[in-house]
Design a protein around this motif. Structure first.
Motif, short mmCIF file in Angstrom:
data_model
loop_
_atom_site.label_atom_id
_atom_site.label_comp_id
_atom_site.label_asym_id
_atom_site.label_seq_id
_atom_site.Cartn_x
_atom_site.Cartn_y
_atom_site.Cartn_z
N UNK A 23 60.86 102.94 -11.96
CA UNK A 23 61.54 103.41 -10.87
C UNK A 23 61.58 104.62 -10.41
N UNK A 24 61.52 105.65 -11.37
CA UNK A 24 61.46 107.07 -11.15
C UNK A 24 60.22 107.30 -10.37
N UNK A 25 59.01 106.68 -11.06
CA UNK A 25 57.81 107.14 -10.43
C UNK A 25 57.67 106.70 -8.87
N UNK A 26 58.26 105.29 -8.85
CA UNK A 26 58.11 104.78 -7.53
C UNK A 26 58.93 105.73 -6.31
N UNK A 27 59.85 106.16 -6.75
CA UNK A 27 60.79 107.11 -5.82
C UNK A 27 60.22 108.53 -5.75
N UNK A 28 59.45 108.98 -6.88
CA UNK A 28 59.00 110.27 -6.68
C UNK A 28 57.65 110.02 -5.74
N UNK A 29 56.80 109.08 -5.91
CA UNK A 29 55.78 108.77 -4.88
C UNK A 29 56.13 108.63 -3.72
N UNK A 30 57.30 107.91 -3.39
CA UNK A 30 57.88 107.83 -1.98
C UNK A 30 58.22 109.24 -1.30
N UNK A 31 58.95 109.99 -2.29
CA UNK A 31 59.54 111.27 -1.73
C UNK A 31 58.45 112.46 -1.53
N UNK A 32 57.42 112.15 -2.52
CA UNK A 32 56.46 113.26 -2.46
C UNK A 32 55.50 112.93 -1.55
N UNK A 33 55.30 111.75 -0.94
CA UNK A 33 54.12 111.49 0.20
C UNK A 33 54.41 112.55 1.39
N UNK A 34 55.48 112.82 1.83
CA UNK A 34 55.53 113.76 3.05
C UNK A 34 54.96 115.06 2.96
N UNK A 35 54.83 115.44 1.52
CA UNK A 35 54.23 117.00 1.23
C UNK A 35 52.67 116.53 0.78
N UNK A 36 52.20 115.45 0.78
CA UNK A 36 50.90 115.16 0.56
C UNK A 36 50.57 115.29 -0.90
N UNK A 37 51.43 114.64 -1.68
CA UNK A 37 51.03 114.65 -3.22
C UNK A 37 51.36 113.56 -3.94
N UNK A 38 50.80 112.92 -4.91
CA UNK A 38 51.44 111.78 -5.43
C UNK A 38 52.06 112.16 -6.77
N UNK A 39 52.64 111.27 -7.53
CA UNK A 39 53.36 111.64 -8.78
C UNK A 39 52.47 111.77 -9.56
N UNK A 40 51.37 111.38 -9.77
CA UNK A 40 50.37 111.88 -10.76
C UNK A 40 49.82 113.10 -10.59
N UNK A 41 49.59 113.41 -9.27
CA UNK A 41 49.14 114.84 -8.96
C UNK A 41 50.25 115.95 -9.39
N UNK A 42 51.58 115.37 -8.89
CA UNK A 42 52.44 116.31 -9.20
C UNK A 42 52.66 116.84 -10.80
N UNK A 43 52.44 115.85 -11.56
CA UNK A 43 52.36 116.02 -12.97
C UNK A 43 51.67 116.86 -13.32
N UNK A 44 50.20 117.13 -12.53
CA UNK A 44 49.35 117.90 -13.16
C UNK A 44 49.68 119.45 -12.68
N UNK A 45 50.30 119.42 -11.34
CA UNK A 45 50.48 120.92 -11.04
C UNK A 45 51.85 121.46 -12.04
N UNK A 46 52.83 120.61 -12.03
CA UNK A 46 53.95 121.00 -12.92
C UNK A 46 53.56 121.13 -14.27
N UNK A 47 52.72 120.37 -15.02
CA UNK A 47 52.16 120.57 -16.19
C UNK A 47 51.64 121.67 -16.44
N UNK A 48 50.85 122.21 -15.60
CA UNK A 48 50.28 123.51 -15.75
C UNK A 48 51.40 124.44 -15.60
#
Length: 146
Positions: A23-48
């Protein structure tokens, strides 16, 4: 057939944790879409940004995916200009992942979305319940790691 799976110790714990995560991942995907990033990609940026992982193999372990899939994910994030790979000075075979200026610039936008989604997911919980939830989830993780 006995419905023992419908108890916390009979399988329902894993089901609830998985449903919550999804549920959290679905919401993140939906909310991150307008800035052009998926939840998988966001985890890379935030992980670094949070020093959770710095190499392909560390990220594969951190995100619990195989190294082939991890390499493809890193390729996509690098193509967007948010990360770069540099040679490790101590081991020239190892590539270290770093945020680019573009990656550092998108980080605050990502975190604003993450904060908004997390706040929505925690609606209805008191501050005490939020603290308890965090404690219980950390305890479950610690139990799994022993």
């Amino acid at each position: 057939m006995e419905a023992s799976w419908n108890t916390m110790r009979g399988g329902f714990l894993a089901y609830l944790l998985n449903e919550s995560r999804n549920a959290v991942m679905r919401e993140l995907d939906k909310e991150l879409a307008p800035i052009g990033i998926t939840n998988a990609q966001f985890r890379v940026v935030v992980g670094i940004a949070h020093d959770r992982a710095r190499t392909l193999s560390e990220f594969a372990r951190f995100l619990d995916i195989d190294t082939g899939a991890m390499k493809r994910l890193l390729d996509r994030v690098e193509e967007k200009g948010w990360i770069r790979r540099t040679r490790c000075p101590n081991d020239r075979r190892t590539l270290i992942l770093e945020l680019t200026e573009a990656g550092r610039s998108i980080y605050p936008e990502i975190m604003a979305v993450v904060t908004r989604v997390h706040q929505r997911m925690l609606e209805g919980l008191s501050p005490v319940e939020e603290t308890q939830l965090q404690y219980f989830l950390q305890k479950i993780t610690a139990n799994a790691e022993r």
